[in-house]
Write a protein that holds these residues in place. Structure first.
Motif, PDB file in Angstrom:
ATOM      1  N   THR A  10       0.851  -1.197   0.000  1.00  0.00           N
ATOM      2  CA  THR A  10       0.000   0.000   0.000  1.00  0.00           C
ATOM      3  C   THR A  10       0.884   1.244   0.000  1.00  0.00           C
ATOM      4  O   THR A  10       2.043   1.192   0.424  1.00  0.00           O
ATOM      5  N   GLY A  14       4.297   6.108  -3.230  1.00  0.00           N
ATOM      6  CA  GLY A  14       5.062   6.968  -2.320  1.00  0.00           C
ATOM      7  C   GLY A  14       6.559   6.725  -2.396  1.00  0.00           C
ATOM      8  O   GLY A  14       7.042   5.910  -3.179  1.00  0.00           O
ATOM      9  N   GLN A  15       7.274   7.471  -1.562  1.00  0.00           N
ATOM     10  CA  GLN A  15       8.746   7.388  -1.506  1.00  0.00           C
ATOM     11  C   GLN A  15       9.240   6.007  -1.118  1.00  0.00           C
ATOM     12  O   GLN A  15      10.164   5.494  -1.721  1.00  0.00           O
ATOM     13  N   GLY A  17       7.593   3.221  -1.262  1.00  0.00           N
ATOM     14  CA  GLY A  17       7.186   2.315  -2.346  1.00  0.00           C
ATOM     15  C   GLY A  17       8.223   2.284  -3.455  1.00  0.00           C
ATOM     16  O   GLY A  17       8.578   1.213  -3.964  1.00  0.00           O
ATOM     17  N   LEU A  41      -1.714  -0.951  -3.965  1.00  0.00           N
ATOM     18  CA  LEU A  41      -2.839  -0.118  -3.525  1.00  0.00           C
ATOM     19  C   LEU A  41      -2.365   1.313  -3.305  1.00  0.00           C
ATOM     20  O   LEU A  41      -1.336   1.541  -2.670  1.00  0.00           O
ATOM     21  N   ALA A  46      -3.560   8.910  -6.892  1.00  0.00           N
ATOM     22  CA  ALA A  46      -2.180   8.442  -7.092  1.00  0.00           C
ATOM     23  C   ALA A  46      -2.085   7.321  -8.136  1.00  0.00           C
ATOM     24  O   ALA A  46      -0.992   6.818  -8.402  1.00  0.00           O
ATOM     25  N   VAL A  87       2.231   0.341   3.896  1.00  0.00           N
ATOM     26  CA  VAL A  87       3.146   1.489   3.929  1.00  0.00           C
ATOM     27  C   VAL A  87       2.381   2.809   3.880  1.00  0.00           C
ATOM     28  O   VAL A  87       2.734   3.776   4.547  1.00  0.00           O
ATOM     29  N   GLY A  88       1.334   2.860   3.077  1.00  0.00           N
ATOM     30  CA  GLY A  88       0.575   4.103   2.890  1.00  0.00           C
ATOM     31  C   GLY A  88      -0.107   4.526   4.178  1.00  0.00           C
ATOM     32  O   GLY A  88      -0.685   3.710   4.883  1.00  0.00           O
ATOM     33  N   ALA A  89      -0.012   5.797   4.497  1.00  0.00           N
ATOM     34  CA  ALA A  89      -0.650   6.318   5.706  1.00  0.00           C
ATOM     35  C   ALA A  89      -0.859   7.809   5.510  1.00  0.00           C
ATOM     36  O   ALA A  89      -0.296   8.412   4.594  1.00  0.00           O
ATOM     37  N   GLN A 112      -8.569  -1.206   5.913  1.00  0.00           N
ATOM     38  CA  GLN A 112      -7.624  -2.188   5.359  1.00  0.00           C
ATOM     39  C   GLN A 112      -7.624  -3.471   6.178  1.00  0.00           C
ATOM     40  O   GLN A 112      -7.526  -4.569   5.623  1.00  0.00           O
ATOM     41  N   GLY A 130       3.494   2.223   7.860  1.00  0.00           N
ATOM     42  CA  GLY A 130       2.882   3.561   7.961  1.00  0.00           C
ATOM     43  C   GLY A 130       2.663   3.945   9.417  1.00  0.00           C
ATOM     44  O   GLY A 130       2.165   3.147  10.212  1.00  0.00           O
ATOM     45  N   ASN A 131       3.027   5.157   9.746  1.00  0.00           N
ATOM     46  CA  ASN A 131       2.989   5.593  11.152  1.00  0.00           C
ATOM     47  C   ASN A 131       1.643   6.183  11.577  1.00  0.00           C
ATOM     48  O   ASN A 131       0.941   6.727  10.751  1.00  0.00           O
ATOM     49  N   CYS A 133       3.036   3.232  13.425  1.00  0.00           N
ATOM     50  CA  CYS A 133       2.921   1.864  12.901  1.00  0.00           C
ATOM     51  C   CYS A 133       2.475   0.847  13.945  1.00  0.00           C
ATOM     52  O   CYS A 133       1.730  -0.072  13.603  1.00  0.00           O
ATOM     53  N   LEU A 161      13.881  -0.789  11.418  1.00  0.00           N
ATOM     54  CA  LEU A 161      14.715   0.366  11.081  1.00  0.00           C
ATOM     55  C   LEU A 161      15.434   0.869  12.326  1.00  0.00           C
ATOM     56  O   LEU A 161      16.631   1.190  12.283  1.00  0.00           O
ATOM     57  N   SER A 241      13.105   9.431   5.846  1.00  0.00           N
ATOM     58  CA  SER A 241      13.838   8.221   5.449  1.00  0.00           C
ATOM     59  C   SER A 241      12.945   7.341   4.581  1.00  0.00           C
ATOM     60  O   SER A 241      11.810   7.064   4.951  1.00  0.00           O
ATOM     61  N   ALA A 245      14.071   2.805   5.218  1.00  0.00           N
ATOM     62  CA  ALA A 245      12.813   2.213   5.693  1.00  0.00           C
ATOM     63  C   ALA A 245      12.443   1.018   4.821  1.00  0.00           C
ATOM     64  O   ALA A 245      12.067  -0.046   5.328  1.00  0.00           O
TER      65      ALA A 245
HETATM   66  P1  NAI Z   1       4.739   9.202   1.009  1.00  0.00           P
HETATM   67  O1  NAI Z   1       3.879  10.330   1.425  1.00  0.00           O
HETATM   68  O2  NAI Z   1       5.848   9.418   0.043  1.00  0.00           O
HETATM   69  O3  NAI Z   1       3.811   8.050   0.381  1.00  0.00           O
HETATM   70  C1  NAI Z   1       2.650   7.625   1.005  1.00  0.00           C
HETATM   71  C2  NAI Z   1       1.764   7.014  -0.057  1.00  0.00           C
HETATM   72  O4  NAI Z   1       0.639   6.432   0.607  1.00  0.00           O
HETATM   73  C3  NAI Z   1       1.218   8.054  -1.039  1.00  0.00           C
HETATM   74  O5  NAI Z   1       1.381   7.566  -2.381  1.00  0.00           O
HETATM   75  C4  NAI Z   1      -0.254   8.151  -0.647  1.00  0.00           C
HETATM   76  O6  NAI Z   1      -1.095   8.457  -1.763  1.00  0.00           O
HETATM   77  C5  NAI Z   1      -0.505   6.760  -0.133  1.00  0.00           C
HETATM   78  N1  NAI Z   1      -1.692   6.631   0.734  1.00  0.00           N
HETATM   79  C6  NAI Z   1      -2.173   7.506   1.643  1.00  0.00           C
HETATM   80  N2  NAI Z   1      -3.301   7.040   2.187  1.00  0.00           N
HETATM   81  C7  NAI Z   1      -3.533   5.835   1.624  1.00  0.00           C
HETATM   82  C8  NAI Z   1      -4.556   4.859   1.761  1.00  0.00           C
HETATM   83  N3  NAI Z   1      -5.582   5.057   2.590  1.00  0.00           N
HETATM   84  N4  NAI Z   1      -4.478   3.732   1.031  1.00  0.00           N
HETATM   85  C9  NAI Z   1      -3.459   3.540   0.169  1.00  0.00           C
HETATM   86  N5  NAI Z   1      -2.471   4.422  -0.024  1.00  0.00           N
HETATM   87  C10 NAI Z   1      -2.512   5.558   0.694  1.00  0.00           C
HETATM   88  O7  NAI Z   1       5.274   8.547   2.367  1.00  0.00           O
HETATM   89  P2  NAI Z   1       6.512   7.566   2.578  1.00  0.00           P
HETATM   90  O8  NAI Z   1       7.734   8.355   2.774  1.00  0.00           O
HETATM   91  O9  NAI Z   1       6.480   6.508   1.554  1.00  0.00           O
HETATM   92  O10 NAI Z   1       6.140   6.963   4.021  1.00  0.00           O
HETATM   93  C11 NAI Z   1       5.001   6.157   4.215  1.00  0.00           C
HETATM   94  C12 NAI Z   1       4.760   5.925   5.692  1.00  0.00           C
HETATM   95  O11 NAI Z   1       5.820   5.204   6.281  1.00  0.00           O
HETATM   96  C13 NAI Z   1       4.599   7.199   6.531  1.00  0.00           C
HETATM   97  O12 NAI Z   1       3.509   6.992   7.418  1.00  0.00           O
HETATM   98  C14 NAI Z   1       5.891   7.262   7.303  1.00  0.00           C
HETATM   99  O13 NAI Z   1       5.712   7.942   8.532  1.00  0.00           O
HETATM  100  C15 NAI Z   1       6.147   5.798   7.537  1.00  0.00           C
HETATM  101  N6  NAI Z   1       7.518   5.439   7.909  1.00  0.00           N
HETATM  102  C16 NAI Z   1       7.693   4.450   8.830  1.00  0.00           C
HETATM  103  C17 NAI Z   1       8.943   4.039   9.227  1.00  0.00           C
HETATM  104  C18 NAI Z   1       9.109   2.954  10.257  1.00  0.00           C
HETATM  105  O14 NAI Z   1      10.253   2.712  10.662  1.00  0.00           O
HETATM  106  N7  NAI Z   1       8.079   2.271  10.724  1.00  0.00           N
HETATM  107  C19 NAI Z   1      10.152   4.671   8.661  1.00  0.00           C
HETATM  108  C20 NAI Z   1       9.884   5.666   7.665  1.00  0.00           C
HETATM  109  C21 NAI Z   1       8.608   6.037   7.309  1.00  0.00           C
END
Ligand code: NAI
Length: 329
Positions: A10, A14-15, A17, A41, A46, A87-89, A112, A130-131, A133, A161, A241, A245
């Motif tokens: 999911t 995003g980054q 992904g 997803l 997107a 991952v998505g959040a 989900q 996704g946080n 998390c 991580l 990051s 991640a």
């Molecule tokens: P990003 O903003 O680049 O990508 C997030 C993607 O999720 C976007 O494409 C967005 O459209 C999508 N999205 C949002 N809501 C959604 C939904 N309901 N269903 C499906 N897709 C949805 O964010 P990035 O950098 O990829 O990070 C994603 C998450 O991972 C963030 O919550 C971030 O805080 C978390 N994270 C967790 C780490 C960990 O160690 N647990 C480390 C780094 C990031």
């Protein structure tokens, strides 16, 4: 040839992904002989970007990529899935309170979780990235298990991580190769409150805490550095990051599926009451993995400093749980 494994990701546009999908498709997560089908997803807005990522995946001509779909419908994305990376959040926006962040994400992970509970393979392995998390995993678990098909233990959160960050700091401080370090634990929540416990770490048989021999460093440098590493990356890179991640997500699933060969790894898992952590809370524990199952490392002595730290991060998780309780009722 092996039958392909269905992997849902999911937030595929995003980054994270973008750093994750290519490595999954190249076999780094499930093995170089394991074909995969990617079920991607993301939100409706997107979908165009997801198509672009799929075009690049095609252009890699990965031998192990047996198929892929893109959708904005969780029922489709989680259908028969065997590995699900959530991952998505909803990111924290300007002026958004912590409570709003929790509630917005609770909605996503309720939807989900319900889709996983109804449509996923009953043995699906779920990793929430996704946080926040741990609490998102708690919500997905609570919702999914109502359908009686998927077990609570299949829901995990990413502490890997933090684990990898801590290993690197310990390697730098002790002068030992990072690959020689064994038996690290990261307890608790994936947040600055997590407790990276280096008391049991060894390197080629030597205790690393004794090698470092500096408790002030542990308290005033090591723990804050690991705890605030995410913020330090944002400060330096201007973005959070993503590659590290994605790398940790690969490590988490690879070890869960293929086994840790007796080594300890950290996973956020539903507590079974071990170490006094209330049952059901998703908490970082030391585990060993084999045959697709994880087992908590038992019998570790918890000293007073460690107990304080473990309670501190637990308290934050209990507050997060209380914050979403009405949504799960
Ligand atoms: P990003 O903003 O680049 O990508 C997030 C993607 O999720 C976007 O494409 C967005 O459209 C999508 N999205 C949002 N809501 C959604 C939904 N309901 N269903 C499906 N897709 C949805 O964010 P990035 O950098 O990829 O990070 C994603 C998450 O991972 C963030 O919550 C971030 O805080 C978390 N994270 C967790 C780490 C960990 O160690 N647990 C480390 C780094 C990031």
């Amino acid at each position: 040839a092996k039958a392909p494994v269905r992997v849902t990701v999911t937030g595929a546009a995003g980054q994270i992904g973008y750093s994750l999908l290519f490595r999954i498709a190249s076999g780094e997560m499930l093995g170089k002989d394991q074909p995969v089908i990617l079920q991607l997803l993301d939100l409706p807005q997107a979908q165009k970007a997801v198509k672009g990522v799929m075009m690049e995946l095609e252009d890699c001509a990965f031998p192990l990529l047996a198929g892929m779909i893109a959708t904005d419908d969780p029922a489709v994305a989680f259908k028969d899935t065997q590995v699900a990376l959530l991952v998505g959040a909803r990111p924290r926006g300007p002026g958004m309170e912590r409570k709003d962040l929790l509630t917005e994400n609770a909605k996503i992970f309720t939807v989900q979780g319900a889709a996983i509970g109804q449509y996923a393979d009953p043995n699906v392995k779920v990793l929430v990235v996704g946080n926040p998390c741990n609490t998102n995993a708690y919500i997905a678990k609570a919702t999914a298990t109502k359908f009686g098909r998927v077990k609570p233990g299949n829901f995990t959160a990413m502490l890997r991580l933090d684990h990898n960050r801590a290993l690197s700091q310990l390697a730098a401080k002790s002068g030992r190769d990072v690959s020689s370090l064994k038996s690290l634990v990261v307890w608790g929540n994936h947040s600055p409150t997590m407790y990276a416990d280096y008391r049991y770490v060894t390197s080629n048989g030597d205790n690393v805490k004794a090698l470092i021999n500096d408790e002030t460093w542990n308290r005033d440098t090591f723990l804050p550095t690991v705890g605030k590493r995410g913020a330090a990356i944002i400060e330096a890179r201007g973005l959070s990051s993503a590659a590290s991640a994605a790398n940790a997500a690969i490590d988490h699933i690879r070890d869960w599926v293929l086994g840790s060969n007796g080594e300890w790894v950290t996973m956020g898992i539903p507590s079974d009451g071990s170490y006094g952590i209330p049952e059901g809370i998703i908490y970082g524990f030391p585990v060993t993995t084999a045959n697709g199952e994880y087992k908590i490392v038992q019998g570790l002595e918890i000293d007073e400093f460690s107990r304080d730290r473990m309670n501190f991060t637990l308290k934050e998780l209990e507050e997060e749980r209380a914050g979403v309780a009405d949504l799960l009722a």
